[in-house]
Motif scaffolding. Structure first.
Motif: not given
Length: 348
Positions: A68-74, A327-334
């Protein structure tokens, strides 16, 4: 290899003798009758590719937090997210920016030709085990691939994208022992085909495995039951480090650390007439090892979720219990774009 070339004219006779002796199994791929070349044993080609892969410093899995940090955000342009779930599941919900190659097509040549070898391929599936298997095959082919740890089970709690394969909330606390098991000696399989390039042999044999529709892992309750009722048909191999194996392992399991699994002397300790169950920390490394072994001609599966699910005592297993790993869950998108049918894969 030179010696094998000099002896290839006698190969058909030798295979017959070996089969009669009962010390080796031969995995055969259909060869056209008009082929100008005779089938030869390609086991060493695959073994060398597997050994080279296991010698590399490639992480066994990537956590959802790091992804999440290295791809989705960065939006890392050196990272390609490859979702290998069924297309209908991918279209409904996916990690934004992913491309889709369904699991059964992951060794199709046109799909492979569109994957970049200079980028990191993050492989995503339902629970991580198919992704780990796929990453192993792709790494042996020269890609740099890593599975998302536990797949979308570590990314979302929604059962629909997971194929209703819900993530365990507590370990089972099945027993472990400290008594070490001894090794026996077995013959090596043979992989008979006319192809002489390691890449072709790997792709063809792995594709044959995918076509048989094996899932490649065993559920912990199913293994526990088989150990009680049908243990003689099993061969348990613990792929953790030696120190953790000594602290506690499944009864009857031998120890071959994953990094040594493709060494010739270690492969000689594996039977071909039993179901080999690989047991690791969290199942990701065992699934990669299982794919290596089935490509080499063995009957192998991984223990799903590894010892993280089998037992909660970290001092014995060397890994946190399964309910502590997410530790946590993240968003999915269609899916909100039309996936191209051809052309190089990329992200950014």
């Amino acid at each position: 290899m030179k010696a094998r070339h000099m002896l290839k004219v006698f190969l058909a006779f030798l295979v017959t003798i070996v089969l009669l002796a009962g010390c080796t199994s031969v995995a055969m791929v259909n060869v056209p009758t008009d082929s100008p070349a005779e089938p030869a044993d390609r086991f060493e080609l695959v073994r060398q590719a597997a050994a080279e892969y296991l010698e590399q410093d490639i992480p066994e899995a990537i956590s959802p937090e790091v992804l999440y940090q290295e791809y989705v955000q960065a939006k890392n342009p050196q990272c390609v997210l490859v979702d290998i779930r069924a297309n209908e599941d991918f279209v409904a919900n996916n990690i934004r920016g992913s491309i889709n190659i369904p699991y059964a097509q992951t060794m199709d040549l046109p799909k492979l030709e569109n994957l970049p070898k200079e980028k990191t391929l993050v492989v995503i599936d339902y629970n991580g085990h198919w992704a780990a298997q796929t990453a192993a095959s792709w790494n042996m082919l020269g890609f740099k691939a890593i599975p998302l740890k536990y797949g979308l089970q570590s990314w979302t709690e929604d059962p629909l994208p997971l194929g209703y394969d819900l993530f365990p909330t507590e370990p089972l606390n099945y027993p472990l022992v400290t008594t070490e098991s001894s090794f026996s000696e077995y013959g090596l399989p043979e992989l008979m085909m006319t192809e002489s390039k390691a890449e072709s042999v790997l792709r063809i044999y792995t594709k044959a495995y995918l076509d048989r529709n094996y899932k490649g892992y065993i559920e912990a309750p199913d293994l526990y039951e088989e150990m009680q009722n049908n243990f003689s048909e099993l061969y348990l191999v613990d792929v953790r480090n030696k120190e953790h194996y000594k602290s506690g392992h499944l009864k009857g399991a031998i120890n071959i650390p994953l990094s040594q699994l493709a060494e010739t002397e270690m492969l000689k300790k594996l039977p071909q007439d039993k179901k080999i169950v690989l047991i690791g920390y969290d199942g990701m490394e065992a699934s990669q090892g299982a794919r290596i072994l089935v490509t080499l001609g063995y009957n192998a599966v991984a223990l799903k979720y590894g010892l993280a699910y089998w037992n909660s005592k970290q001092d014995l297993t060397g890994v946190e219990a399964i309910h502590s790993l997410v530790q946590d869950y993240f968003e999915l998108t269609p899916l909100n774009y039309t996936q191209p049918s051809s052309g190089p894969a990329g992200c950014g």
